[in-house]
Design a protein around this motif. Sequence first.
Motif, PDB file in Angstrom:
ATOM      1  N   TRP A 137       9.954   5.540   3.255  1.00 30.72           N
ATOM      2  CA  TRP A 137       9.850   6.639   2.296  1.00 30.72           C
ATOM      3  C   TRP A 137      10.688   6.317   1.071  1.00 30.72           C
ATOM      4  CZ3 TRP A 137       6.642  10.742   2.714  1.00 30.72           C
ATOM      5  CH2 TRP A 137       6.082  11.015   3.975  1.00 30.72           C
ATOM      6  N   ALA A 178       8.630   0.708  -5.103  1.00 29.87           N
ATOM      7  CA  ALA A 178       7.890   1.035  -3.879  1.00 29.87           C
ATOM      8  C   ALA A 178       6.742   0.066  -3.665  1.00 29.87           C
ATOM      9  CB  ALA A 178       7.373   2.462  -3.964  1.00 29.87           C
ATOM     10  N   SER A 179       6.197  -0.446  -4.764  1.00 29.53           N
ATOM     11  CA  SER A 179       5.048  -1.341  -4.617  1.00 29.53           C
ATOM     12  C   SER A 179       5.452  -2.701  -4.054  1.00 29.53           C
ATOM     13  CB  SER A 179       4.335  -1.507  -5.961  1.00 29.53           C
ATOM     14  OG  SER A 179       5.078  -2.372  -6.793  1.00 29.53           O
ATOM     15  N   VAL A 180       6.750  -3.000  -4.022  1.00 34.98           N
ATOM     16  CA  VAL A 180       7.185  -4.247  -3.375  1.00 34.98           C
ATOM     17  C   VAL A 180       8.017  -3.939  -2.127  1.00 34.98           C
ATOM     18  CG1 VAL A 180       7.060  -5.722  -5.397  1.00 34.98           C
ATOM     19  CG2 VAL A 180       9.149  -4.448  -4.969  1.00 34.98           C
ATOM     20  N   ALA A 181       7.822  -2.738  -1.572  1.00 33.61           N
ATOM     21  CA  ALA A 181       8.611  -2.320  -0.402  1.00 33.61           C
ATOM     22  C   ALA A 181       8.468  -3.296   0.755  1.00 33.61           C
ATOM     23  CB  ALA A 181       8.190  -0.926   0.043  1.00 33.61           C
ATOM     24  N   HIS A 182       7.323  -3.980   0.827  1.00 29.99           N
ATOM     25  CA  HIS A 182       7.124  -4.923   1.936  1.00 29.99           C
ATOM     26  C   HIS A 182       8.003  -6.158   1.812  1.00 29.99           C
ATOM     27  CE1 HIS A 182       4.726  -6.384  -1.365  1.00 29.99           C
ATOM     28  NE2 HIS A 182       4.451  -7.496  -0.731  1.00 29.99           N
ATOM     29  N   TYR A 215      15.598   9.437   2.565  1.00 28.48           N
ATOM     30  CA  TYR A 215      14.642  10.556   2.601  1.00 28.48           C
ATOM     31  C   TYR A 215      15.112  11.613   3.589  1.00 28.48           C
ATOM     32  CZ  TYR A 215      10.091  12.870   3.316  1.00 28.48           C
ATOM     33  OH  TYR A 215       9.083  13.788   3.399  1.00 28.48           O
ATOM     34  N   LEU A 224       1.188   4.824   1.285  1.00 29.66           N
ATOM     35  CA  LEU A 224       0.599   5.557   2.402  1.00 29.66           C
ATOM     36  C   LEU A 224       0.561   7.063   2.146  1.00 29.66           C
ATOM     37  CD1 LEU A 224       2.349   3.576   5.267  1.00 29.66           C
ATOM     38  CD2 LEU A 224       0.020   3.276   4.437  1.00 29.66           C
ATOM     39  N   GLY A 225       0.862   7.454   0.931  1.00 30.25           N
ATOM     40  CA  GLY A 225       0.724   8.862   0.579  1.00 30.25           C
ATOM     41  C   GLY A 225       2.031   9.598   0.493  1.00 30.25           C
ATOM     42  N   PRO A 226       2.036  10.635  -0.350  1.00 31.34           N
ATOM     43  CA  PRO A 226       3.266  11.386  -0.572  1.00 31.34           C
ATOM     44  C   PRO A 226       3.481  12.456   0.485  1.00 31.34           C
ATOM     45  CG  PRO A 226       1.567  12.204  -2.018  1.00 31.34           C
ATOM     46  CD  PRO A 226       0.942  11.117  -1.197  1.00 31.34           C
ATOM     47  N   GLU A 227       4.676  12.990   0.489  1.00 32.16           N
ATOM     48  CA  GLU A 227       4.981  14.122   1.359  1.00 32.16           C
ATOM     49  C   GLU A 227       4.288  15.372   0.808  1.00 32.16           C
ATOM     50  OE1 GLU A 227       9.117  15.278   1.245  1.00 32.16           O
ATOM     51  OE2 GLU A 227       9.313  14.598  -0.810  1.00 32.16           O
ATOM     52  N   PHE A 268      12.941  15.388  -6.119  1.00 29.56           N
ATOM     53  CA  PHE A 268      11.894  14.383  -6.316  1.00 29.56           C
ATOM     54  C   PHE A 268      11.091  14.184  -5.040  1.00 29.56           C
ATOM     55  CE2 PHE A 268      15.302  13.460  -9.289  1.00 29.56           C
ATOM     56  CZ  PHE A 268      14.596  13.585 -10.476  1.00 29.56           C
ATOM     57  N   ARG A 269       9.799  14.053  -5.252  1.00 30.80           N
ATOM     58  CA  ARG A 269       8.905  13.908  -4.101  1.00 30.80           C
ATOM     59  C   ARG A 269       8.919  12.475  -3.602  1.00 30.80           C
ATOM     60  NH1 ARG A 269       2.855  16.153  -4.804  1.00 30.80           N
ATOM     61  NH2 ARG A 269       2.445  15.919  -2.575  1.00 30.80           N
ATOM     62  N   PHE A 270       8.954  12.321  -2.316  1.00 36.12           N
ATOM     63  CA  PHE A 270       8.945  10.985  -1.723  1.00 36.12           C
ATOM     64  C   PHE A 270       7.539  10.662  -1.228  1.00 36.12           C
ATOM     65  CE2 PHE A 270      13.420   9.423  -0.879  1.00 36.12           C
ATOM     66  CZ  PHE A 270      14.029  10.320  -1.727  1.00 36.12           C
ATOM     67  N   SER A 271       7.233   9.384  -1.190  1.00 38.39           N
ATOM     68  CA  SER A 271       6.000   8.995  -0.508  1.00 38.39           C
ATOM     69  C   SER A 271       6.272   7.765   0.358  1.00 38.39           C
ATOM     70  CB  SER A 271       4.866   8.731  -1.497  1.00 38.39           C
ATOM     71  OG  SER A 271       5.348   8.112  -2.644  1.00 38.39           O
ATOM     72  N   ARG A 272       5.375   7.585   1.301  1.00 43.03           N
ATOM     73  CA  ARG A 272       5.579   6.532   2.280  1.00 43.03           C
ATOM     74  C   ARG A 272       4.848   5.275   1.833  1.00 43.03           C
ATOM     75  NH1 ARG A 272       4.080   5.515   7.882  1.00 43.03           N
ATOM     76  NH2 ARG A 272       2.188   6.697   7.543  1.00 43.03           N
ATOM     77  N   HIS A 273       5.486   4.139   2.032  1.00 43.52           N
ATOM     78  CA  HIS A 273       4.892   2.869   1.605  1.00 43.52           C
ATOM     79  C   HIS A 273       4.882   1.895   2.757  1.00 43.52           C
ATOM     80  CE1 HIS A 273       4.940   4.154  -2.599  1.00 43.52           C
ATOM     81  NE2 HIS A 273       5.988   4.848  -2.201  1.00 43.52           N
ATOM     82  N   LYS A 274       3.814   1.143   2.786  1.00 42.00           N
ATOM     83  CA  LYS A 274       3.621   0.221   3.892  1.00 42.00           C
ATOM     84  C   LYS A 274       4.717  -0.852   3.872  1.00 42.00           C
ATOM     85  CE  LYS A 274       0.050  -2.212   6.251  1.00 42.00           C
ATOM     86  NZ  LYS A 274      -1.174  -2.932   6.250  1.00 42.00           N
ATOM     87  N   GLU A 287       0.822  -1.203   0.000  1.00 42.59           N
ATOM     88  CA  GLU A 287       0.000   0.000   0.000  1.00 42.59           C
ATOM     89  C   GLU A 287       0.865   1.266   0.000  1.00 42.59           C
ATOM     90  OE1 GLU A 287      -3.227   1.982   3.044  1.00 42.59           O
ATOM     91  OE2 GLU A 287      -2.554  -0.069   3.374  1.00 42.59           O
TER      92      GLU A 287
END
Lengths: 554, 490
Positions: free
Chosen positions: B136, B145-149, B84, A478-481, B123-129, A476
């Motif tokens: 991040w 990021a989609s396989v960060a788990h 990050y 969880l959204g960007p900064e 570049f913008r970072f986003s948080r991933h489960k 999932e």
Amino acid sequence: MQELIQVFGRFHPLVLHAPIGMLGAMAIIEMLSLKRQDESVRRVFCGLAWLTALAAIVAVASGWVLEREGGYDQVIVDRHFNLGIATAVLSTLLAVSSHFKAHASPRRGLLVLALLVLVPTGHFGASMTHGEDFLLEPLAKKNESSTPKVQDPGQPALRESPAANVSTASLTGGAPAPNTGASPDLFSKEIAPILADMCLKCHGTSKKKGGLALHTPDAIRLGGDGGDVIVAGEPDASEMLLRLRLPLDDEDHMPPEGKPQPSGAQIAAIEAWIRAGAPMPGASAATPTDASPVVDSSATQAAPVEPVKPKGPAPASAEAIAAIRGALVHVEPLAADSTLLVVSFNAIAPTVDDALMARLLTPIRDNLADLSLGRTKVTDASAEFLAAMPRLRRLDLRATSITPGAVEKLAASGSLEELVLAQTKLSDDVVATIGRMQDLTHVYLWGAGLTPEGIARLRSERPELQVDAGDRLVTENLGPEAELKFSSDAPLPGVATAAPASLEPINKVCPVSGDPINPKYLVLYDGKVIGFCCPNCPKTFWADPEKCLAGLKK
Amino acid sequence: MAFDPLEQHLLNLTRRRFFGKVGATMSSALGAAALTSMLARGAGAAGDQPRLMLPRGPHFAPKAKRVIYMHMEGAPSQLDLYDYKPGLRQRFNQDLPDSIRQGQRLTGMTSGQARFPVAPSIFRFSRHKNNEDGVWLSELLPHTASVAHEICFIHSMHTEAINHEPGITFFQTGTQQPGRPSFGSWVSYGLGSSNANLPDFVVLITQGIGNMQALSARFWGSGFLPSEHQGCRLRSGGEPVLYLKDPDGMKREDRRAMLDLVSKLNETEFERTLDPEIRTRVAQAEMAYRMQMSVPELTDLASEDQETLDMYGPDVKKPGSFAANCLLARRLAERGVRFIQLYMRGWDQHGNLPGEIRAQTGAVDQPQAALIKDLRRRGLLDETLVIWAGEFGRTVYSQGTLTTETYGRDHHPRCFSMWLAGGGIKPGVSYGKTDEYSYNIVENPVDVHDLHATLMHLLGVKHELLTFRHQGRDFRLTDVSGKLVRPIMV
């Protein structure tokens, strides 16, 4: 014939003394004839020289035969042999030169040379029979006591036995792990032969160097002058292992440099044995009545130190392993000290059918722990065979043509923990079957014909079971900064900042360039938010803020 | 004997020992006599006991059976991908404080710069489960990021090298000086083949977009190990392996007959000279013969379904692309090849970093994520160790002009990020921390030896025990260093 040749070889220790004595005699004759030349003496010398050459050649030949019996340190044998050849060649040349009465100097030179070569030849020869340190040992050991320990007469000595087949030892279980069947058998089968081959010549009935004998369990327990040689369960505290591991050129290394050395696998076996509590058959010193021959594998006494589980399988046969490898199928031990095996049919997968698989694996079925049959042509017919493997932990049947019937049969296995069934033609029928397999911890069901509902049902029935069905590949977001804002107005040294009344910039155009501002680049000054067109303009601004602001107001 | 090629090899005489013995005899004439005597006895009589601690195969039950190592050649920027540092956005164009730089040596490319302006990532970072409280990751890596788990990110790698050649050499061989065996060769030597029809160690190279540094074949060389352990490069264009096909008109039986005869001749020569490389050559010829069948099967993608091909992205059918190589890596992994080394070139972004890194990540992001997913669903990820790393990191300060559209970054060995996944690695975690500038490590540093020791451990090998005697001493991949990084292991 073979035996006669062998006997000829064993004459080597007798024959070799002839050239030594005769060369010595020739030296005396040569010295006596330095003053007075005598034809009869010269003839004696000549005859003696030929006899020497003959004896030296016979000694070399018999030595060569003897060496083939083996058991000698190869480095010393090679040196001795090469020098022996040199002696024979020099003796022959000496014999030839003795015919030239007018020329004494080649003869004398060759004689001196032959005598010089003889010394190291003899030394290396003696090193092999008496040991390398024999000559100077009394000097080195002057301070050490060498009182031999009393041997328990009730304990029969170890038989000398052929060396274990080291290269296959690991595969066929040369050094079983502590939890896979360490028992007194381990000692008789693995350890006793090593001791017999490597140690007993000096630490046995005939010699007890350092007061240590290793020919019976009691003698081993007794230790030597320096104390115990093994500490059960603690390889790193056991003198025997410490000495074995020392560098070869260390004075305390055992066996001494020049003696046959145990292989890495043999040392590992000893280590495993000590770690398992050094179980040995027969009595400890307290109960001498239980004495039994240590080499007798039928000894049934319990291990004296640590109880061990009799669980591990017997090692797989070397022939079976060879047959598997011959078919280009991969087989390796699960670990160096395990008799369990990992087998993979990857290399020849498309050609593997039930019959070939069964033929190769039947002899090692008890040892299989991990089996990859992915992409092979095995069918349901093999399921029963696979389910009956007692220690099979992981089974990979990916991309095979198995059906729910096969899974039904596999459910009978009492050992399977991981089951790869991806890319097969199963159906939701297997959900109940897999649900029943209580030992299973991980199952792979991607592309196996199960519906999402079936997978969900399996997951709810067995929540602790890991079900990889290719439907949870993506994690999932969880959204960007927040929107990026670049600035360099984090408090710079010497610049006072006040809290801004509003975050809206007070200006529409950049005070430096006059271009429209970009809301990304804001600077806080004197309680006001000032916008800039680019990140470089604030630099100019900070150089003289008031002047810039004055420009802005205009 | 035949079970244990390694021991067999060590039992054979090396040339050095051979001539050493001849020299030790009394004279050259006698040497000739001795020579004959030695040769008569053949190879089996060699006296040196092998100093090998354990036979070929794992020392203990391994977590991973094989390795897919994606080396990002040129050193990707940790700041724009994984590490990050939102605080840097407020320090745009500020000078890097001396308290952070601490007089650290710089390359000749930026040591002359008047100032070292901080260049935050644009570049913008986003948080991933993941299995912690999320990770991040940069917008450049949406697929990864989609396989960060599945991934364990290490932010605290550091190295001693500051330039590419020694840096890659260090990562690939455990030392900065050339000449040692590569990681893959050690694995091949220590664990042996698990597919008799393919090489143990395969190398696949992708040409990148930007500044490309030299990529020498010695990075996958076997050094002083027998040369059968060197990496086998599969070419991207045309034939994957040159001269593998039989010439027109030659039947496979003819090839067999030729090989039989040649190996008989080679065996005669081996008995004469005892040179182990002769045996290697025979083994290689046999391997090539089997590869005539196995390589075409390997590279034929006809059996891959469209869904799988789509997953690796549009470049998957383009030979040599990272997508094609990732797919090939999966096919090699499922065939049991021990060590699959991928190189992606072109990460050396000294200038115009944003533009170039966008292109580079565009080429690798989807394929590398697809590889993880594909291994996962086939049940291969749990026994395959996936490594993604460059040879060092990049500086927080800009090399050359800094604007919000573009900047460059110089080499930075003091900290950088890499990731691991699969076989025995804790999934969905991060390890190690850097300071607010991503310039120094503040928590849990990992050096290259530690990484090697840990990877070896996951393969069931005690890194201290896998040694090879050369020039009078025992060498190992981790030399005299290497601590296991236990927190990242399952």
